[in-house]
Design a protein around this motif. Structure first.
Motif, PDB file in Angstrom:
ATOM      1  N   VAL A 142       2.162   1.688  -3.682  1.00  0.00           N
ATOM      2  CA  VAL A 142       1.181   2.113  -4.681  1.00  0.00           C
ATOM      3  C   VAL A 142       0.685   3.529  -4.405  1.00  0.00           C
ATOM      4  O   VAL A 142       0.423   4.301  -5.321  1.00  0.00           O
ATOM      5  CB  VAL A 142       0.021   1.093  -4.759  1.00  0.00           C
ATOM      6  N   GLU A 143       0.575   3.883  -3.113  1.00  0.00           N
ATOM      7  CA  GLU A 143       0.110   5.227  -2.765  1.00  0.00           C
ATOM      8  C   GLU A 143       1.295   6.145  -2.481  1.00  0.00           C
ATOM      9  O   GLU A 143       1.200   7.097  -1.722  1.00  0.00           O
ATOM     10  CB  GLU A 143      -0.833   5.167  -1.559  1.00  0.00           C
ATOM     11  N   GLN A 144       2.373   5.822  -3.119  1.00  0.00           N
ATOM     12  CA  GLN A 144       3.642   6.536  -3.007  1.00  0.00           C
ATOM     13  C   GLN A 144       3.496   8.050  -2.947  1.00  0.00           C
ATOM     14  O   GLN A 144       4.112   8.719  -2.135  1.00  0.00           O
ATOM     15  CB  GLN A 144       4.451   6.191  -4.262  1.00  0.00           C
ATOM     16  N   VAL A 167      -3.558  -4.470  -7.753  1.00  0.00           N
ATOM     17  CA  VAL A 167      -4.383  -3.283  -7.464  1.00  0.00           C
ATOM     18  C   VAL A 167      -5.835  -3.552  -7.887  1.00  0.00           C
ATOM     19  O   VAL A 167      -6.781  -3.287  -7.140  1.00  0.00           O
ATOM     20  CB  VAL A 167      -3.847  -2.022  -8.184  1.00  0.00           C
ATOM     21  N   ARG A 193       0.835  -1.201   0.000  1.00  0.00           N
ATOM     22  CA  ARG A 193       0.000   0.000   0.000  1.00  0.00           C
ATOM     23  C   ARG A 193       0.874   1.257   0.000  1.00  0.00           C
ATOM     24  O   ARG A 193       0.577   2.225  -0.700  1.00  0.00           O
ATOM     25  CB  ARG A 193      -0.948  -0.001   1.200  1.00  0.00           C
ATOM     26  N   THR A 235       2.030  -5.469 -10.199  1.00  0.00           N
ATOM     27  CA  THR A 235       1.532  -4.403  -9.320  1.00  0.00           C
ATOM     28  C   THR A 235       0.104  -4.022  -9.689  1.00  0.00           C
ATOM     29  O   THR A 235      -0.776  -3.926  -8.830  1.00  0.00           O
ATOM     30  CB  THR A 235       2.443  -3.155  -9.423  1.00  0.00           C
ATOM     31  N   GLU A 276      -7.465  -6.158  -5.624  1.00  0.00           N
ATOM     32  CA  GLU A 276      -7.824  -5.519  -4.346  1.00  0.00           C
ATOM     33  C   GLU A 276      -9.114  -4.708  -4.496  1.00  0.00           C
ATOM     34  O   GLU A 276     -10.022  -4.804  -3.678  1.00  0.00           O
ATOM     35  CB  GLU A 276      -6.668  -4.612  -3.888  1.00  0.00           C
ATOM     36  N   THR A 317       1.342   9.896  -1.817  1.00  0.00           N
ATOM     37  CA  THR A 317       0.900  10.489  -0.548  1.00  0.00           C
ATOM     38  C   THR A 317       2.004  10.378   0.491  1.00  0.00           C
ATOM     39  O   THR A 317       1.896  10.923   1.572  1.00  0.00           O
ATOM     40  CB  THR A 317      -0.354   9.790   0.034  1.00  0.00           C
TER      41      THR A 317
END
Lengths: 212, 212
Positions: A105-107, A160, A102, A156, A163, A109
């Motif tokens: 992928v939410e790099q 995603v 997480r 990746t 999920e 932020t």
């Protein structure tokens, strides 16, 4: 317990708690206070190990290496396949690996664009591809760096979407579909007929976690 | 301007401003006040169109359809290829599409797991795959739903890694690598030799935006 051993253990406790929280609430949704409450460590002990939340997140990303030891297989492309299911399994059942991914992928932020989180997986895949090439398993003319990069990107995105659709419950099936489509562009026809998909992990712990 | 026309225009102004902000700061990093400040609309007008921030995000996701009209190509797999570069181009230069995709990938921060953001792309790809199958372009025995799903997942991850590594500057090259690897598992050998990669968009506006 010696002092140093205790320090290592405390550091690990903090990282594990943070990873699980990042997995559940994301980087912005988790404060250092949340991490302290989850792991029962004093604020002083936490700041002894980590100057801030960002440095904890970096340590969480490094946890990923534990999930990247490829299972032994004679055919090296088969080892890549086995590794992909092992990693998928970890994403389904290991809260720490969910946290790592997480963050990756939410790099945006969490920190400025940086592909740190993807370097470990890319390196593991590239090493297997090089071994496969030496053994003559691959089609000629592939640029292995680019293939490794594509593979990590593709996996990746597949996780995603899994999920988003099913909370990753259909991830093994999606990984199987990925292999069906990419193998003909990757391996020789002779190797293609010898490969086994899926290649699910057999040695996982009862709770599904891959690391100790 | 008639009242209804003005309302449509205001709604569009709000969505465009929100999309650009979500792209830059993420869902959690953008408040309705930020959106108001960016678009110069009154709070009353905003709440007339949208009850809350979540409903604005949903409208932003719907913008994606504008980027999904496939370029005309006789060979339908070629149309898929052209669409992928058109979409990549949009991700590089259209702030709105960047906003859409950031919401999709950081879904977990924005709403409960839901694959809404991926349904439009999947539908567009599936339609092209069906046309390609009718024209005999595809290898026999493919499950088109699963292929479309894999393709959207794969592209999603490829652009996530490109964003992390280079702020998407190398996205076209990465899309080319993706096609090189997946086409042999997708199309007949006869079609494979006729395909052209890359197939970059020619008709984009000077500012790179794909939609009006």
């Amino acid at each position: 317990m010696a002092q140093q051993e205790r320090a290592v253990k405390t550091r690990r406790t903090i990282i594990e708690a943070a990873a699980a929280l990042f997995g559940e609430f994301g980087y912005n949704g988790t404060s250092t206070t949340d991490i302290l409450e989850r792991c029962g460590v004093t604020r002083g002990a936490l700041y002894f190990h980590f100057p801030n939340k960002l440095s904890i997140a970096d340590a969480v990303v490094a946890l990923q290496d534990e999930a990247l030891g490829p299972p032994e297989r004679e055919v090296k492309v088969q080892a890549m396949i086995a590794l992909s299911y092992q990693y998928a399994w970890g994403l389904m059942y290991d809260p720490m690996l969910r946290g790592v991914v997480r963050l990756a992928v939410e790099q945006a932020t969490y920190k400025k664009p940086d592909d740190l989180s993807y370097r470990g997986p890319k390196k593991a895949v590239l090493e297997l591809l090089r071994q496969a090439e030496r053994r003559g398993e691959l089609l000629p003319g592939l640029e292995l760096e680019a293939v490794a990069q594509f593979f990590v990107g593709s996996f990746t995105g597949v996780q995603v979407l899994s999920e988003a659709s099913t909370g990753r419950q259909d991830l093994p099936e999606r990984v199987t579909e990925m292999w069906r489509i990419i193998l003909p562009g990757l391996v020789t026809p002779g190797i293609l007929t010898r490969l086994r998909i899926p290649d699910l992990p057999g040695g996982t712990r009862p709770d599904g976690r891959l690391s100790a």
